[in-house]
Design a protein around this motif. Structure first.
Motif, PDB file in Angstrom:
ATOM      1  N   ALA A 126       0.639  -0.816   0.354  1.00 11.75           N
ATOM      2  CA  ALA A 126      -0.022   0.166   0.343  1.00 11.75           C
ATOM      3  C   ALA A 126       0.982   1.012  -0.262  1.00 11.75           C
ATOM      4  N   ALA A 127       1.873   0.941   0.820  1.00 15.26           N
ATOM      5  CA  ALA A 127       3.129   2.669   0.657  1.00 15.26           C
ATOM      6  C   ALA A 127       3.314   2.709  -0.451  1.00 15.26           C
ATOM      7  N   TYR A 128       3.969   1.936  -1.343  1.00 12.93           N
ATOM      8  CA  TYR A 128       4.421   1.697  -2.673  1.00 12.93           C
ATOM      9  C   TYR A 128       3.394   2.381  -3.600  1.00 12.93           C
ATOM     10  N   THR A 175       8.250   9.539  -7.846  1.00 11.35           N
ATOM     11  CA  THR A 175       9.183   8.767  -6.944  1.00 11.35           C
ATOM     12  C   THR A 175       9.939   8.065  -7.631  1.00 11.35           C
ATOM     13  N   ARG A 176       8.222   7.016  -7.735  1.00  6.61           N
ATOM     14  CA  ARG A 176       8.595   5.208  -8.163  1.00  6.61           C
ATOM     15  C   ARG A 176       9.178   5.483  -9.408  1.00  6.61           C
ATOM     16  N   THR A 177       9.293   6.452 -10.238  1.00  6.29           N
ATOM     17  CA  THR A 177      10.888   5.960 -11.221  1.00  6.29           C
ATOM     18  C   THR A 177      12.140   6.114 -10.720  1.00  6.29           C
ATOM     19  N   PHE A 214      10.864  -2.023  -0.288  1.00  5.47           N
ATOM     20  CA  PHE A 214      11.808  -3.360   0.418  1.00  5.47           C
ATOM     21  C   PHE A 214      12.354  -2.506   0.731  1.00  5.47           C
ATOM     22  N   LEU A 215      12.540  -2.503   2.305  1.00  2.90           N
ATOM     23  CA  LEU A 215      13.445  -1.433   3.264  1.00  2.90           C
ATOM     24  C   LEU A 215      13.273  -1.727   4.530  1.00  2.90           C
ATOM     25  N   ALA A 216      13.932  -1.130   5.457  1.00  2.00           N
ATOM     26  CA  ALA A 216      14.236  -1.982   6.843  1.00  2.00           C
ATOM     27  C   ALA A 216      15.364  -0.921   7.547  1.00  2.00           C
ATOM     28  N   SER A 217      15.198  -0.564   8.322  1.00  5.82           N
ATOM     29  CA  SER A 217      16.494   0.047   9.300  1.00  5.82           C
ATOM     30  C   SER A 217      17.772  -0.548   8.899  1.00  5.82           C
ATOM     31  N   HIS A 218      17.922  -2.263   8.060  1.00 10.57           N
ATOM     32  CA  HIS A 218      19.383  -2.193   8.146  1.00 10.57           C
ATOM     33  C   HIS A 218      19.646  -1.515   6.798  1.00 10.57           C
TER      34      HIS A 218
END
Ligand code: OGA
Ligand code: MN
Length: 293
Positions: A149-151, A158-160, A211-215
Motif C-alpha cells: 500500500a505504501a508503494y 518517486t516511483r521512477t 523493500f525497506l528496513a532499518s538495516h
C-alpha cells in the motif's frame, strides 16, 4: 471448522478462525493459509496453545525453514531454544530476563526499529511465524506496515526514481542508529552488508512493494548521507497510520507475516518482565539482486 479470515488492519492484516495448529494441516488448509497471506500479508491466529514441536510442524507444512543461527549476539552455547527458532524473547538460557545493560539485549532491541526479517541475508525471509508464550503486563505490541500500500501511494516521480535502486543491508547499520557500535571484528565480518532491491515484485501476486528496513544503510552509487535521507523519508512515508496494524498480544497468539511486503517493529515493555515469544521463519525464494562477490 475451516479457514475463515476477517480483515482487522487498515489495508491488510486479518484474524483467522478454523485452524488448530495442534493437528496436521489438510492440503486445503495449507492452500487457504497461503491464499490468505497473499491477500492480507499478516494473519493472526488466537488460542493456539502449542509447544515447540507443534510450532515447527505447522511451520514446515507451509514451506522450508530458515535457520537463524548467527543473526544475534547469543553464543551457540547460550541458546535457550533449538536452532530452528529465532529466540525473540528477552530471556537467557535459564529463562531469566537479561539485565538491562546486557549487550545481547541491547543488540536484540534493534528489532524495535522498523525492519523486514533477514533483509541482511542474501536470501531474505519469506514468512515469519511468531508465537506468544509469556507476555509482559504492559507494552510489547508488534506493529506491521503494509509496504505494498505504501508503494502504491508513492507519486510517479518517486516511483521512477527508486525503481532500479539497490540498497545495502546489515545489522551493523540498524544498530548504529541506536548508538550500538561496540561490535567485535568477528561480529562485523559476520554482519557484512548484502544488496537488496528497493522495489520488489511479489512472486505470487505480481504486485510491487517497497523493500525497506532499518538495516538498509546505503544505496549503491549514492553518497551515504543522501541515501540515508531518502531511506528515512521512505520509511516515514511507509509507516504512516493508514498503513499500520498494531498487534496487542495475548498468550497463545500466533502471527504470520510476509516479509516480502511488510515491515514490522517491536514496541517497548518493562525490561525486568519476561516476554517469551518464539519465531520460526520460512526461507525466501532467492536473492533480490545478483550479489557482487
Ligand atoms: C521478530 C520481531 C518483534 C517483537 O520476531 O522478528 O521483530 O515484537 N519481533 O517481538
Ligand atoms: Mn523481526
Amino acid at each position: 471448522m475451516s479457514f475463515k479470515a476477517r480483515q482487522i488492519g487498515p489495508c491488510f492484516a486479518a484474524e483467522v478462525e478454523g485452524i488448530d495448529m495442534r493437528k496436521p494441516l489438510s492440503p486445503e488448509d495449507v492452500k487457504a493459509i497461503h491464499a490468505g497471506m497473499d491477500e492480507y500479508a499478516v494473519l493472526v491466529f488466537h488460542e493456539q496453545f502449542i509447544d515447540d514441536e507443534q510450532q515447527l510442524a505447522f511451520t514446515r507444512s507451509l514451506g522450508e525453514l530458515e535457520r537463524s543461527v548467527g543473526a544475534s549476539l547469543r553464543a551457540p552455547e547460550d541458546y535457550r531454544l533449538p536452532t530452528t527458532f529465532a529466540d525473540v524473547s528477552n530471556l537467557d538460557k535459564e529463562g531469566k530476563p537479561f539485565a538491562r545493560e546486557d549487550r545481547r539485549r541491547l543488540f536484540a532491541i534493534g528489532n524495535r526499529l522498523w525492519h523486514s526479517d533477514s533483509s541482511f541475508k542474501v536470501v531474505p525471509a519469506k514468512y515469519s511465524l511468531l508465537h506468544a508464550r509469556v507476555i509482559p503486563s504492559k507494552g510489547g505490541n508488534t506493529e506491521f506496515a503494509d509496504m505494498r500500500a505504501a508503494y502504491d501511494a508513492l507519486d510517479d516521480e518517486t516511483r521512477t526514481q527508486i525503481e532500479e535502486l539497490i540498497c545495502e543491508h546489515s545489522q551493523i547499520y540498524s544498530r548504529e542508529q541506536l548508538g550500538f557500535t561496540d561490535l567485535t571484528d568477528e561480529e562485523r565480518a559476520r554482519f557484512k552488508p548484502v544488496g537488496q532491491r528497493l522495489v520488489r515484485v511479489h512472486p505470487s501476486t505480481g504486485r510491487k512493494s517497497l523493500f525497506l528496513a532499518s538495516h538498509a544503510g546505503t544505496i549503491v552509487g549514492w553518497p551515504v548521507p543522501e541515501a540515508r535521507l531518502l531511506l528515512r523519508d521512505l520509511i516515514a512515508h511507509a509507516t504512516q497510520k493508514e498503513f499500520v496494524y498494531a498487534h496487542e498480544w495475548r498468550v497463545g497468539d500466533l502471527v504470520i507475516w510476509d516479509n516480502r511486503r511488510t515491515m514490522h517493529r517491536g514496541r517497548p515493555f518493562p525490561a525486568h518482565e519476561p516476554r517469551d515469544v518464539r519465531r520460526t521463519t520460512l526461507v525466501g525464494d532467492g536473492p533480490t539482486v545478483p550479489q557482487h562477490v
